[in-house]
Design an enzyme around this catalytic site. Structure first.
Site: not given
Ligand code: NAD
Length: 260
Positions: A142, A155
């Site tokens: 991130s 985080y």
């Molecule tokens: P999201 O909530 O859309 O998807 C996350 C997925 O992870 C879900 O399908 C959930 O069921 C699954 N999950 C959660 N806990 C789990 C576990 N213990 N084991 C297996 N699966 C699990 O989130 P997203 O925004 O797509 O985030 C994905 C990644 O991207 C994360 O690591 C997040 O930190 C990172 N990220 C997101 C953003 C943002 O702005 N959305 C920015 C930077 C980084």
């Protein structure tokens, strides 16, 4: 077809960023293992991919559970003949000021983001090393791998930690042709972020519009959210790169929020 016949194990790919990566990688010829805590959603996503002619399977996994990680990697590897790409992407967000963060929530955050990355890496490397055809390990970091924000202590800590893990895996994996890199997105409007908007508004005592404009997108060059497609393109760059020249790196995709 940059990933023809490569096998990709993608955690958290039943939603958001992981799902978009799965869709793009399938279009590029990869066989996809949708590994998610939500088995129903994982199966539905795998079915969506198969409907487009791709090969995909849904597997249940809690990335904090070693037995489940090992079993799901084995299941996927057996279905498609090995593992070439790991995307360690599953993640959640919990926001509080440090003095109010419960120890249980701190440990939960580190377990999902760091233990999950370690356990999936260990399980997938075993296949990559044995296969002798190289591989690509990609961690979903991130901007918070480089920068801090209010209320996000575990985080930010975990996302910084992924860079250390990637650099180590890059050094250890080199002789096997296994590369390791980190993608560092800015804010992307997935369910993870939609949930944070009202929470931050409440904690900071401002409106939801102000959270978006003055907190999330304030430092970007154009006030725009990064998209899931933007992040998937960077994942494809890392996954499809042919040599060890691109390893141990972290690439920020954030509309200029963070510039290195
Ligand atoms: P999201 O909530 O859309 O998807 C996350 C997925 O992870 C879900 O399908 C959930 O069921 C699954 N999950 C959660 N806990 C789990 C576990 N213990 N084991 C297996 N699966 C699990 O989130 P997203 O925004 O797509 O985030 C994905 C990644 O991207 C994360 O690591 C997040 O930190 C990172 N990220 C997101 C953003 C943002 O702005 N959305 C920015 C930077 C980084």
């Amino acid at each position: 077809m940059q990933l023809k016949d490569k096998v990709a194990y993608i955690t958290g790919s039943a939603s958001g960023i992981g799902k978009e990566i799965a869709i793009l990688f399938a279009q590029e010829g990869a066989k996809i293992i949708i590994a998610d805590l939500n088995k129903e959603a994982a199966d539905a996503t795998a079915a969506e991919l198969r409907a487009t002619g791709a090969q995909a399977v849904g597997v249940a996994v809690d990335v904090t559970n070693e037995d489940q990680v090992n079993a799901s990697v084995e299941e996927g590897a057996k279905a498609f003949g090995g593992i070439d790409i790991l995307i360690s992407n599953a993640g959640i967000q919990i926001v509080h000021p440090v003095e109010e963060f419960s120890f249980a929530d701190w440990k939960k955050m580190l377990a999902i983001h760091l233990d999950g990355a370690f356990l999936t890496t260990k399980a997938c490397l075993k296949h990559m090393y044995a296969q002798g055809r190289g591989g690509s390990v990609i961690y979903m970091g991130s901007v918070h791998s480089k920068e801090a924000s209010l209320l996000k202590a575990p985080y930010v800590t975990a996302k910084h930690g992924l860079i250390g893990l990637a650099k180590t895996v890059a050094k250890e994996g080199a002789k096997h042709g296994v590369r390791a890199n980190v993608i560092c997105p800015g804010f992307v409007r997935t369910p993870l972020v939609e949930k944070q908007i009202p929470e931050q508004a409440k904690t900071l005592g401002i409106s939801e519009e102000e959270v978006i404009k003055n907190v999330m997108l304030k430092e970007t060059v154009d006030g725009e959210f990064t998209t899931t497609e933007d992040v998937a393109r960077v994942a494809l760059l890392f996954a499809g790169f042919p040599t060890n020249a691109l390893t141990g790196q972290s690439l920020v995709v954030s509309h200029g929020w963070f510039m290195q």
